[in-house]
Write an enzyme that holds these catalytic residues in place. Structure first.
Site, PDB file in Angstrom:
ATOM      1  N   ASP A  34     101.299  59.684 -19.260  1.00 13.90           N
ATOM      2  CA  ASP A  34     100.127  58.334 -19.515  1.00 13.90           C
ATOM      3  C   ASP A  34      99.551  58.837 -21.181  1.00 13.90           C
ATOM      4  O   ASP A  34      98.929  58.128 -21.129  1.00 13.90           O
ATOM      5  CB  ASP A  34      99.095  58.683 -18.203  1.00 13.90           C
ATOM      6  CG  ASP A  34      98.889  60.195 -18.743  1.00 13.90           C
ATOM      7  OD1 ASP A  34      99.476  61.026 -19.501  1.00 13.90           O
ATOM      8  OD2 ASP A  34      97.695  60.936 -17.917  1.00 13.90           O
ATOM      9  N   GLU A  36      98.799  61.971 -22.162  1.00 16.26           N
ATOM     10  CA  GLU A  36      97.944  63.153 -22.628  1.00 16.26           C
ATOM     11  C   GLU A  36      98.714  64.253 -23.221  1.00 16.26           C
ATOM     12  O   GLU A  36     100.241  64.252 -22.810  1.00 16.26           O
ATOM     13  CB  GLU A  36      97.780  63.385 -21.010  1.00 16.26           C
ATOM     14  CG  GLU A  36      96.119  62.853 -20.778  1.00 16.26           C
ATOM     15  CD  GLU A  36      95.930  62.715 -19.558  1.00 16.26           C
ATOM     16  OE1 GLU A  36      96.156  64.207 -18.748  1.00 16.26           O
ATOM     17  OE2 GLU A  36      94.704  62.725 -19.382  1.00 16.26           O
ATOM     18  N   ARG A  86      82.714  66.634 -42.274  1.00 16.08           N
ATOM     19  CA  ARG A  86      81.937  66.126 -43.571  1.00 16.08           C
ATOM     20  C   ARG A  86      80.822  64.901 -42.790  1.00 16.08           C
ATOM     21  O   ARG A  86      79.939  65.187 -42.969  1.00 16.08           O
ATOM     22  CB  ARG A  86      82.429  65.215 -43.422  1.00 16.08           C
ATOM     23  CG  ARG A  86      83.030  65.771 -45.864  1.00 16.08           C
ATOM     24  CD  ARG A  86      83.881  65.079 -45.960  1.00 16.08           C
ATOM     25  NE  ARG A  86      85.627  63.710 -45.443  1.00 16.08           N
ATOM     26  CZ  ARG A  86      86.033  62.843 -45.127  1.00 16.08           C
ATOM     27  NH1 ARG A  86      85.729  62.794 -46.873  1.00 16.08           N
ATOM     28  NH2 ARG A  86      86.964  62.687 -45.066  1.00 16.08           N
ATOM     29  N   LYS A 181      77.872  61.976 -58.969  1.00 17.90           N
ATOM     30  CA  LYS A 181      78.851  60.630 -58.096  1.00 17.90           C
ATOM     31  C   LYS A 181      77.508  60.254 -57.257  1.00 17.90           C
ATOM     32  O   LYS A 181      76.716  61.636 -56.242  1.00 17.90           O
ATOM     33  CB  LYS A 181      79.682  61.177 -57.101  1.00 17.90           C
ATOM     34  CG  LYS A 181      80.482  60.184 -56.424  1.00 17.90           C
ATOM     35  CD  LYS A 181      81.703  60.893 -56.501  1.00 17.90           C
ATOM     36  CE  LYS A 181      81.442  61.739 -55.075  1.00 17.90           C
ATOM     37  NZ  LYS A 181      82.436  62.224 -54.032  1.00 17.90           N
ATOM     38  N   ASP A 207      89.234  69.222 -56.520  1.00 24.14           N
ATOM     39  CA  ASP A 207      88.183  68.547 -55.364  1.00 24.14           C
ATOM     40  C   ASP A 207      88.497  69.238 -53.813  1.00 24.14           C
ATOM     41  O   ASP A 207      89.498  69.259 -54.130  1.00 24.14           O
ATOM     42  CB  ASP A 207      88.395  67.118 -55.461  1.00 24.14           C
ATOM     43  CG  ASP A 207      86.964  66.781 -54.821  1.00 24.14           C
ATOM     44  OD1 ASP A 207      86.243  67.738 -54.264  1.00 24.14           O
ATOM     45  OD2 ASP A 207      86.228  64.921 -54.762  1.00 24.14           O
TER      46      ASP A 207
HETATM   47  C1  R5P Z   1      83.076  64.537 -50.672  1.00 20.66           C
HETATM   48  O1  R5P Z   1      82.063  64.363 -51.484  1.00 20.66           O
HETATM   49  C2  R5P Z   1      84.380  65.306 -50.988  1.00 20.66           C
HETATM   50  O2  R5P Z   1      84.261  66.184 -51.136  1.00 20.66           O
HETATM   51  C3  R5P Z   1      85.442  64.619 -51.667  1.00 20.66           C
HETATM   52  O3  R5P Z   1      85.375  64.135 -53.386  1.00 20.66           O
HETATM   53  C4  R5P Z   1      86.026  62.950 -50.836  1.00 20.66           C
HETATM   54  O4  R5P Z   1      85.387  63.649 -49.537  1.00 20.66           O
HETATM   55  C5  R5P Z   1      86.520  61.895 -51.651  1.00 20.66           C
HETATM   56  O5  R5P Z   1      86.581  60.910 -50.715  1.00 20.66           O
HETATM   57  P1  R5P Z   1      87.887  59.771 -51.338  1.00 20.66           P
HETATM   58  O6  R5P Z   1      89.230  60.028 -51.796  1.00 20.66           O
HETATM   59  O7  R5P Z   1      87.123  58.983 -50.725  1.00 20.66           O
HETATM   60  O8  R5P Z   1      86.645  58.876 -52.649  1.00 20.66           O
END
Ligand code: R5P
Length: 283
Positions: A34, A36, A86, A181, A207
């Site tokens: 199924d 799982e 997030r 941003k 990032d």
């Molecule tokens: C948000 O504040 C995170 O630090 C990243 O900047 C964000 O998740 C990036 O998302 P995306 O690639 O969709 O712009």
């Protein structure tokens, strides 16, 4: 000590085990008719490092099952990419605190938890056991040191990543800065125009996560207009949703590099040594 992982973190588990000088354990994975998940831990060691990133719901279920299979052992849980982190605020009545739900569920009977560059370390308080975050700023800095960068600027796309950019930049003695941003939707962001000293320089945008790539493409457009020689990106978690990798290349990003917290073809540096160092210190 033995390192075991879900199917989502096999390469990283191997790197952690290599750095710890201990073996990788066997786990068999399959599914019931199924759909799982089923898994079986084929090891009897009492001290386990359980590794599993959570990029989606299947990964979450696998990790929950693996943690449960390790019940009654001394478990260090490593969640290199903690999905749902997030979603750490309620915007409307009736919404869950998804980050809390995931942390609580994963705690199981683990003794301690480690994450890697979690979006906001405040969510770690939702684990029912002591949880700490590990930063890969040093790994990214060392990776960039090996590139032939021309007068580099290490740039964070927002205020939240500014400290991370400073740590990456400190590795090579480079300059760092950050942009302002505002998120408009899941895929779109607005970046306020800022006059940066980027003319003729190589700009590396760092990032924690590249998700849709919207943040980076918007930033790259502005930096190119201001005369940057080259714009590349180095992140920790290459989520790369909705065709983000192609979007980034066609949007003027010359290189997309990420770690192996999510195992991608563009994983250029490993979290293995940093995790192993921390596990060893806390054993
Ligand atoms: C948000 O504040 C995170 O630090 C990243 O900047 C964000 O998740 C990036 O998302 P995306 O690639 O969709 O712009």
């Amino acid at each position: 000590m033995l390192v075991v992982s879900t199917e989502y973190s096999q390469v990283l588990a191997g790197n952690i085990a290599g750095a710890l000088g201990c073996p990788v354990g066997t786990v068999r994975f399959t599914r019931f008719p199924d759909g799982e998940h089923y898994l079986r831990l084929e090891e009897e060691d009492t001290e386990m490092v359980v590794v599993g990133s959570v990029p989606d719901a299947d990964a979450l279920v696998e990790l929950l099952l693996l943690v449960d299979a390790c019940e009654e052992r001394d478990v260090t849980l490593v969640v290199p990419y903690l999905g749902y982190a997030r979603q750490d605020r309620k915007f409307h009545e009736g919404e869950p605190l998804s980050a809390r739900a995931v942390c609580r569920a994963l705690s199981g009977s683990a003794r301690q938890v480690f994450t890697v560059n979690v979006h906001d370390p405040a969510v770690l308080t939702h684990f029912r056991v002591g949880a700490r975050d590990i930063s890969l700023a040093g790994e990214i800095g060392r990776y960039l040191s090996a590139q032939s960068l021309e007068n580099p600027l290490i740039l964070a796309p927002d205020d939240g990543a500014a400290a991370f950019a400073r740590s990456v930049a400190a590795t090579g003695g480079w300059e760092s800065d950050h942009l302002e941003k505002t998120r408009i939707s899941g895929e779109e962001v607005r970046i306020e125009h800022q006059d940066l000293d980027v003319s003729g320089r190589d700009v590396v945008i760092v990032d924690d996560i590249i998700a849709t790539g919207g943040t980076l493409v918007t930033a790259a457009r502005m930096l190119r207009m201001q005369g940057a020689r080259m714009v590349s990106s180095a992140c920790v978690h290459g989520v790369l949703a909705e065709g983000a990798y192609s979007r980034l290349l066609s949007g003027g990003i010359s290189e997309v590099a990420c770690s192996d917290t999510l195992e991608r073809a563009c994983s250029r540096y490993s979290a293995g040594q940093a995790i192993a160092d921390r596990v060893r210190r806390c054993s």
